[in-house]
Design a protein around this motif. Sequence first.
Motif, short mmCIF file in Angstrom:
data_model
loop_
_atom_site.label_atom_id
_atom_site.label_comp_id
_atom_site.label_asym_id
_atom_site.label_seq_id
_atom_site.Cartn_x
_atom_site.Cartn_y
_atom_site.Cartn_z
N MET A 1 1.33 30.99 -15.20
CA MET A 1 0.74 30.88 -13.85
C MET A 1 -0.65 31.28 -14.20
N LEU A 2 -1.02 32.39 -14.58
CA LEU A 2 -2.30 33.06 -14.54
C LEU A 2 -3.20 31.95 -15.43
N GLY A 3 -2.81 31.26 -16.33
CA GLY A 3 -3.64 30.36 -17.23
C GLY A 3 -3.70 29.04 -16.11
N LEU A 4 -2.98 28.65 -15.33
CA LEU A 4 -3.03 27.42 -14.52
C LEU A 4 -4.07 27.78 -13.40
N MET A 5 -3.87 28.84 -12.70
CA MET A 5 -4.64 29.31 -11.63
C MET A 5 -6.25 29.44 -11.80
N ALA A 6 -6.28 30.25 -13.25
CA ALA A 6 -7.51 30.50 -13.55
C ALA A 6 -8.63 29.28 -13.97
N GLN A 7 -7.78 28.29 -14.30
CA GLN A 7 -8.61 27.05 -14.59
C GLN A 7 -8.54 26.05 -13.44
#
Length: 369
Positions: free
Chosen positions: A276-282
């Motif tokens: 989720m962090l990876g998705l949100m950050a990008q």
Amino acid sequence: MPKSLKNVLCIVGARPNYMKMAPIHAALAASGRFHPALIHTGQHYDTEMNDAFFRELCMPAPDVNLEVGSGSHAVQTAEVMRRFEPIVDQTANPVVLVVGDVNSTLACALVAVKKGVPVLHVEAGLRSGDRTMPEEINRILTDQMSDMLFTTERAALDNLTGEGIAATRVHFVGNVMIDSLRANLPWAVPPTQTLAAHGFAPPPAFAVATLHRPANVDEPDILRRLLESLCIIGQTLPVVLPLHPRTKGRIQAAGFDHFLDGRTILPLGPASYLTMLGLMAQARLVLTDSGGIQEETTALGVPCLTLRDNTERPITISEGTNTLVGRDSDAILAAARTIMETGGKRGRVPEFWDGHAAGRIVTAMIQAL
Ligand code: UD1
């Protein structure tokens, strides 16, 4: 459990609790002044809602799992209380530390306060003003019962004093969820990897959406209109949609699977924390009805459209990247179009959302307890 130190019973029950508790548990253990014990109520129990988070957050396995599982609010709350009481009774020098606003938070605070055991509430004083939200009731009651109230934004103090809570009990410490975000961002899973693992060709740009609140997913008409809006956005900017078990169930029951077409909407199972962090950050844009995601997008500087009529986290609007758009399709689409054209709000990171909130909590605890 040691008899000489205060034993801090750290309560977690549901997914949004884990990233809040991880830095607090670690800071308590490192202090040498407290003995933290991790108590899992079992409110969330699916591997994807649960175990993956513990692993990624490097949290030890719970010392106790009460295994309450799902149920009506009354049954779930009562079951947590019934099973938690003996744990408190068996603990020497207990202190109960609860986070957030889920049913487990309220249930454990209520057990402790009736026994004269100190209650510490992290993320106190947030108010949406909407008493139809179960979380709002949990927040108000938990704060009334708490001896130390730790807040994430200064405005929370006004909410608390307005409800008759003494300001001396309130400690502005910042946001522990952002402690976790900062610590874990370097290990976030790249979205290309996540999407490829689900068989999707990663698009050049994408939005991320999450939906799980009863007010958004339980009524088929509302759910259909929200999915239609996501599909329209997805024609320009594909929407990655990690699905909460409740939402998945409601979509299947209403026969709305055709919205999850893998082209405009890219459905996933519940995403792990690092995923989720990876998705949100990008993401170019995030659409959500979650509380925590409003804060995480503000910390990441990513524009967020909140699919609710109110928020208990006003600082994400006044200082951060959040905009309230409700459930109206026209409002959602207009706001999404503006973000796609202009890049949206940039915002700034609020005071004390700096990665050190858990340390401030432990310092305040050492002084007070
Ligand atoms: C709870 C919290 C909410 C939080 C959310 C995050 C309350 C009142 N609500 O809502 O604030 O934002 O967690 O997810 O405490 N289910 C599973 N597997 C699980 C857990 C739940 O399949 O591991 C399904 C069950 O069908 C269950 C439903 O999801 O009935 C709802 O779960 P529940 O814990 O009651 O509330 P959430 O909607 O997850």
